[in-house]
Design a protein around this motif. Structure first.
Motif, short mmCIF file in Angstrom:
data_model
loop_
_atom_site.label_atom_id
_atom_site.label_comp_id
_atom_site.label_asym_id
_atom_site.label_seq_id
_atom_site.Cartn_x
_atom_site.Cartn_y
_atom_site.Cartn_z
N ARG A 179 6.72 73.34 58.09
CA ARG A 179 6.30 72.06 57.51
C ARG A 179 6.40 72.05 55.99
N TYR A 180 6.05 73.17 55.38
CA TYR A 180 6.06 73.23 53.91
C TYR A 180 7.40 73.71 53.35
N ASN A 181 8.37 73.92 54.22
CA ASN A 181 9.74 74.14 53.76
C ASN A 181 10.35 72.76 53.49
N GLU A 182 9.81 72.11 52.47
CA GLU A 182 10.14 70.72 52.20
C GLU A 182 11.12 70.61 51.04
N PRO A 183 11.98 69.59 51.05
CA PRO A 183 12.89 69.40 49.91
C PRO A 183 12.10 69.28 48.61
N LEU A 184 12.60 69.89 47.56
CA LEU A 184 11.91 69.85 46.28
C LEU A 184 12.18 68.52 45.58
N PRO A 185 11.21 68.00 44.83
CA PRO A 185 11.38 66.70 44.19
C PRO A 185 12.61 66.67 43.28
N PRO A 186 13.37 65.57 43.29
CA PRO A 186 14.55 65.49 42.42
C PRO A 186 14.15 65.43 40.95
N VAL A 187 15.03 65.90 40.10
CA VAL A 187 14.80 65.90 38.65
C VAL A 187 15.95 65.15 37.99
N PRO A 188 15.68 64.01 37.38
CA PRO A 188 16.78 63.19 36.84
C PRO A 188 17.41 63.75 35.58
N ASP A 189 16.61 64.34 34.70
CA ASP A 189 17.12 64.79 33.40
C ASP A 189 17.10 66.31 33.31
N ALA A 190 18.19 66.93 33.65
CA ALA A 190 18.29 68.38 33.60
C ALA A 190 19.71 68.78 33.24
N LEU A 191 19.83 69.84 32.46
CA LEU A 191 21.15 70.39 32.21
C LEU A 191 21.68 70.93 33.53
N THR A 192 22.91 70.59 33.87
CA THR A 192 23.52 70.99 35.14
C THR A 192 24.80 71.77 34.89
N PHE A 193 24.90 72.95 35.51
CA PHE A 193 26.05 73.82 35.29
C PHE A 193 26.52 74.41 36.61
N PRO A 194 27.63 73.90 37.18
CA PRO A 194 28.20 74.52 38.38
C PRO A 194 28.84 75.86 38.00
N PHE A 195 28.73 76.84 38.88
CA PHE A 195 29.28 78.16 38.57
C PHE A 195 29.90 78.78 39.82
N ASP A 196 30.77 79.76 39.57
CA ASP A 196 31.33 80.60 40.63
C ASP A 196 31.44 82.02 40.09
N SER A 197 32.16 82.88 40.76
CA SER A 197 32.21 84.27 40.33
C SER A 197 32.79 84.43 38.93
N ALA A 198 33.75 83.58 38.58
CA ALA A 198 34.39 83.70 37.28
C ALA A 198 33.47 83.25 36.15
N SER A 199 32.55 82.35 36.44
CA SER A 199 31.69 81.79 35.38
C SER A 199 30.26 82.30 35.44
N LEU A 200 30.01 83.38 36.19
CA LEU A 200 28.66 83.94 36.27
C LEU A 200 28.10 84.29 34.89
N PRO A 201 28.83 85.01 34.05
CA PRO A 201 28.27 85.33 32.72
C PRO A 201 27.92 84.08 31.92
N GLU A 202 28.76 83.06 32.03
CA GLU A 202 28.49 81.83 31.28
C GLU A 202 27.24 81.13 31.82
N ALA A 203 27.06 81.14 33.13
CA ALA A 203 25.87 80.51 33.72
C ALA A 203 24.60 81.18 33.19
N ARG A 204 24.60 82.49 33.12
CA ARG A 204 23.43 83.20 32.61
C ARG A 204 23.21 82.88 31.14
N HIS A 205 24.30 82.81 30.38
CA HIS A 205 24.21 82.49 28.95
C HIS A 205 23.62 81.09 28.76
N VAL A 206 24.06 80.15 29.59
CA VAL A 206 23.55 78.78 29.51
C VAL A 206 22.05 78.75 29.80
N ALA A 207 21.61 79.47 30.84
CA ALA A 207 20.20 79.48 31.21
C ALA A 207 19.34 80.05 30.09
#
Length: 317
Positions: free
Chosen positions: A185-213
């Motif tokens: 029951r408490y495995n519920e979808p988390l509330p959406p956040v409208p204003d957030a920095l968004t960064f898609p990543f894959d194996s090639a961009s892992l270092p960049e994702a960490r740097h962004v965070a």
């Protein structure tokens, strides 16, 4: 022949997990202090992990005997409910000699917990039963019936196989015991956040994702150990996404109520409800990512479904 499936939440004779309902300080001390003294008289290891004010009540009531008890302020040790099983309960229980009956008072729910925290708290209470199944232990969980909402008390009946009602001194079976239902029951979808920095990543961009965070965390006021914790948590979660979550994911970072919040979403699915809450043997390779995140973040929430998994972490500024 099909092997029998064992219910990980089934009550057992060796593990006792009652909810203890109290109305005032007198009832609180009447239910907790004898529990501790009985453990000490039997030579059993005993720990008390409750919020600061209640911890002081118990310490004062025990007097000199308090020195033989492991005392922890749950507001610190259990600030993230996902940390309590591995970092408090199992950490204490697993350090005791084999064959010991371990006794613990754990109070993870108190008035003032946010709704976001509470969802993690109630899942924690349900998962204790699976984590300790077959163990020789007693974990007593106090609930303040004068301060906590009715739905919290109702959930306590569902997460504890036994209950001690206010004004009584004996445990009775909970007819509402259904911990697996609570986890779901408490495995519920988390509330959406409208204003957030968004960064898609894959194996090639892992270092960049960490740097962004890390850059966003620093920009929003994190520094020192807190910023290091964020960096480590994001390294673990983004790596998990690449290895176990379909090869890619999406990182999001924003601020909320004095916290820097980071979220990693991918296409993987968590099938083990104790993932991130189960201690990992020293000789095991891997399997520590989500556990490490639970141990260092101030709050962790997880939602998993067939479409993927979202892990959201809070870091106090």
């Amino acid at each position: 022949m099909t092997a029998a499936v064992t219910d990980p939440f089934a009550p057992s004779e060796s593990f006792v997990h009652p909810a203890f309902f109290y109305r005032d300080e007198q009832e609180y001390l009447g239910g907790t202090v004898p529990f501790v003294r009985e453990a000490l008289a039997a030579g059993d290891p005993v720990a008390v992990a409750v919020p600061g004010k209640n911890l002081e009540l118990i310490r004062d009531a025990l007097g000199d005997a308090a020195g033989a008890v492991r005392l922890l302020d749950m507001r610190e040790a259990g600030r993230n409910p996902g940390r309590i099983i591995p970092g408090v309960l199992r950490a204490f229980a697993d350090a005791q000699p084999p064959g010991s009956r371990v006794r613990i008072i754990g109070e993870p729910v108190w008035a003032g917990r946010s709704g976001t925290e509470y969802a993690a708290c109630v899942q924690h209470e349900a998962l204790i039963n699976a984590s300790f199944q077959g163990s020789t232990a007693t974990i007593l969980c106090p609930y303040d019936v004068g301060q906590l909402p009715e739905h919290v008390l109702a959930d306590a009946y569902a997460t504890h196989p036994k209950v001690i009602r206010s004004g009584t001194d004996h445990a009775e079976d909970s007819e509402a015991y259904a911990p697996a239902d609570i986890v779901a029951r408490y495995n519920e979808p988390l509330p959406p956040v409208p204003d957030a920095l968004t960064f898609p990543f894959d194996s090639a961009s892992l270092p960049e994702a960490r740097h962004v965070a890390v850059g966003e965390g620093a920009r929003h006021g994190l520094a020192g150990v807190k910023l290091d914790d964020l960096a480590l948590a994001m390294a673990e979660l983004t790596t998990n996404s690449v290895i176990h979550g379909g090869g890619s994911g999406v990182l999001r970072v924003w601020t909320e109520d004095g916290y820097v919040v980071c979220e990693v979403r991918d296409e993987g699915r968590l099938v083990d409800p104790l993932a991130g809450r189960r201690p990992v043997p020293r000789d095991q390779r891997g399997g520590r990512g989500l556990l490490l995140v639970n141990l260092i973040a101030d709050l962790v929430r997880v939602h998993t479904a067939d479409s993927g998994t979202t892990v959201r972490c809070w870091f106090d500024r």
